[in-house]
Design a protein around this motif. Structure first.
Motif, PDB file in Angstrom:
ATOM      1  N   UNK A  17       0.825  -1.210   0.000  1.00 20.01           N
ATOM      2  CA  UNK A  17       0.000   0.000   0.000  1.00 20.01           C
ATOM      3  C   UNK A  17       0.857   1.258   0.000  1.00 20.01           C
ATOM      4  N   UNK A  18       0.158   2.380  -0.108  1.00 17.77           N
ATOM      5  CA  UNK A  18       0.797   3.684  -0.004  1.00 17.77           C
ATOM      6  C   UNK A  18       0.653   4.272   1.396  1.00 17.77           C
ATOM      7  N   UNK A  19       0.117   3.511   2.323  1.00 21.61           N
ATOM      8  CA  UNK A  19      -0.061   3.988   3.695  1.00 21.61           C
ATOM      9  C   UNK A  19       1.312   4.261   4.291  1.00 21.61           C
ATOM     10  N   UNK A  73      -9.291   2.583  -3.892  1.00 22.22           N
ATOM     11  CA  UNK A  73      -8.749   1.225  -4.016  1.00 22.22           C
ATOM     12  C   UNK A  73      -7.494   1.223  -4.880  1.00 22.22           C
ATOM     13  N   UNK A  74      -7.538   1.938  -5.995  1.00 17.36           N
ATOM     14  CA  UNK A  74      -6.383   1.992  -6.898  1.00 17.36           C
ATOM     15  C   UNK A  74      -5.256   2.804  -6.280  1.00 17.36           C
ATOM     16  N   UNK A  75      -5.624   3.945  -5.680  1.00 15.18           N
ATOM     17  CA  UNK A  75      -4.588   4.819  -5.121  1.00 15.18           C
ATOM     18  C   UNK A  75      -3.865   4.172  -3.957  1.00 15.18           C
ATOM     19  N   UNK A  76      -4.603   3.584  -3.038  1.00 17.48           N
ATOM     20  CA  UNK A  76      -3.993   3.072  -1.808  1.00 17.48           C
ATOM     21  C   UNK A  76      -3.093   1.865  -2.083  1.00 17.48           C
ATOM     22  N   UNK A  77      -3.368   1.137  -3.173  1.00 13.39           N
ATOM     23  CA  UNK A  77      -2.509   0.014  -3.544  1.00 13.39           C
ATOM     24  C   UNK A  77      -1.438   0.425  -4.549  1.00 13.39           C
ATOM     25  N   UNK A  78      -1.507   1.653  -5.026  1.00 14.37           N
ATOM     26  CA  UNK A  78      -0.536   2.106  -6.015  1.00 14.37           C
ATOM     27  C   UNK A  78      -0.656   1.392  -7.349  1.00 14.37           C
ATOM     28  N   UNK A  79      -1.807   0.765  -7.579  1.00 21.05           N
ATOM     29  CA  UNK A  79      -1.988   0.024  -8.823  1.00 21.05           C
ATOM     30  C   UNK A  79      -1.069  -1.190  -8.933  1.00 21.05           C
ATOM     31  N   UNK A  80      -0.512  -1.635  -7.802  1.00 21.77           N
ATOM     32  CA  UNK A  80       0.463  -2.729  -7.808  1.00 21.77           C
ATOM     33  C   UNK A  80      -0.097  -4.000  -8.426  1.00 21.77           C
ATOM     34  N   UNK A  81      -1.285  -4.385  -7.992  1.00 25.53           N
ATOM     35  CA  UNK A  81      -1.860  -5.646  -8.462  1.00 25.53           C
ATOM     36  C   UNK A  81      -2.441  -5.503  -9.864  1.00 25.53           C
ATOM     37  N   UNK A  82      -2.916  -4.315 -10.194  1.00 23.69           N
ATOM     38  CA  UNK A  82      -3.373  -4.069 -11.563  1.00 23.69           C
ATOM     39  C   UNK A  82      -2.229  -4.215 -12.552  1.00 23.69           C
TER      40      UNK A  82
END
Length: 247
Positions: A17-19, A73-82
């Motif tokens: 995440x970006x947390x 959802x996209x921002x907090x994961x940084x698009x990692x899984x996408x």
């Protein structure tokens, strides 16, 4: 004597995440492998942010809430899984059952047409399913689904690594007891708050079986893609089950 190492959960948060987290001193790659044990907890944390975003915007309109939820959802994961999903889609589209070609495409930094289409379809699917879930007020599912999806790494990492990288590093640790703990906790949470998600282990194991049959192993991109695929699958299950019960 056992000592709690705060770096391990902090690294799990930092990786997924970006947390903001504290800087990790004395980083060791083995710490990342150990951090896998905290992936479901990070998923629940991501879900808590997601729930907060959609709960209040849903008071205005479900579609607005869904759009805000998807953005969070996209921002907090940084698009990692996408990114993993897009890379795997490109690899599968170009591989034609050639494992060497599949791995070569994964290493290519450019995004192909299959990857673009997978991103568009995944975001549209999540947006629509989020809206329906919000309309049904299935708030607990928004926390449970990201946690369930990230717990899938426990079983996916048991497949052979197809190439050096994240999948290989995660396989350094096989936290079976912690995996059982998280799956038991998630099953209890599903039974109490969202019974449809009791099917989650079947979704996670089904993806593992597909990886085994299709690729014979796993890569870091496959792990990320699995999280996205399972999140959408679990959203769909939750929405359909509520619709069936409602009728």
């Amino acid at each position: 004597m056992w000592r709690f190492d705060w770096r391990i959960p902090a690294l799990a948060v930092q990786f997924l995440s970006r947390i903001p987290t504290p800087t990790i001193p004395n980083f060791d790659p083995k710490l990342l492998a150990q951090a896998v044990a905290w992936f479901p907890a990070v998923g629940a944390l991501i879900g808590a942010f997601l729930l907060t975003a959609v709960y209040f915007t849903a008071l205005v309109d479900p579609w607005l809430a869904a759009i805000c939820g998807l953005l969070i959802w996209v921002w907090i994961t940084g698009g990692l899984h996408l990114d993993g999903l897009a890379d795997m889609a490109d690899g599968l589209g170009a591989a034609h059952r050639d494992p060497a070609r599949f791995l070569a495409v994964l290493k290519d930094p450019h995004l192909g047409s299959f990857g673009v289409l997978s991103l568009i379809m995944q975001c549209l699917l999540k947006l629509i399913l989020l809206m329906l879930l919000i309309r049904q007020q299935q708030w607990a599912a928004l926390i449970l689904i990201p946690a369930w999806a990230r717990s899938g790494v426990f079983c996916w990492q048991t497949l052979p690594a197809l190439a050096p990288g994240m999948a290989e590093q995660f396989a350094w640790q096989n936290p079976r007891l912690l995996a059982l703990f998280w799956w038991l906790a998630l099953l209890i949470g599903a039974a109490v708050f969202s019974p449809a998600l009791l099917l989650a282990p079947l979704v996670l194991l089904g993806y593992r079986q597909w990886l085994k049959a299709k690729l014979g192993g796993v890569t870091g991109d496959c792990l990320g893609a699995g999280i996205e695929i399972c999140e959408s699958g679990l959203l769909l299950i939750a929405v359909l089950s509520a619709g069936i019960i409602g009728h």
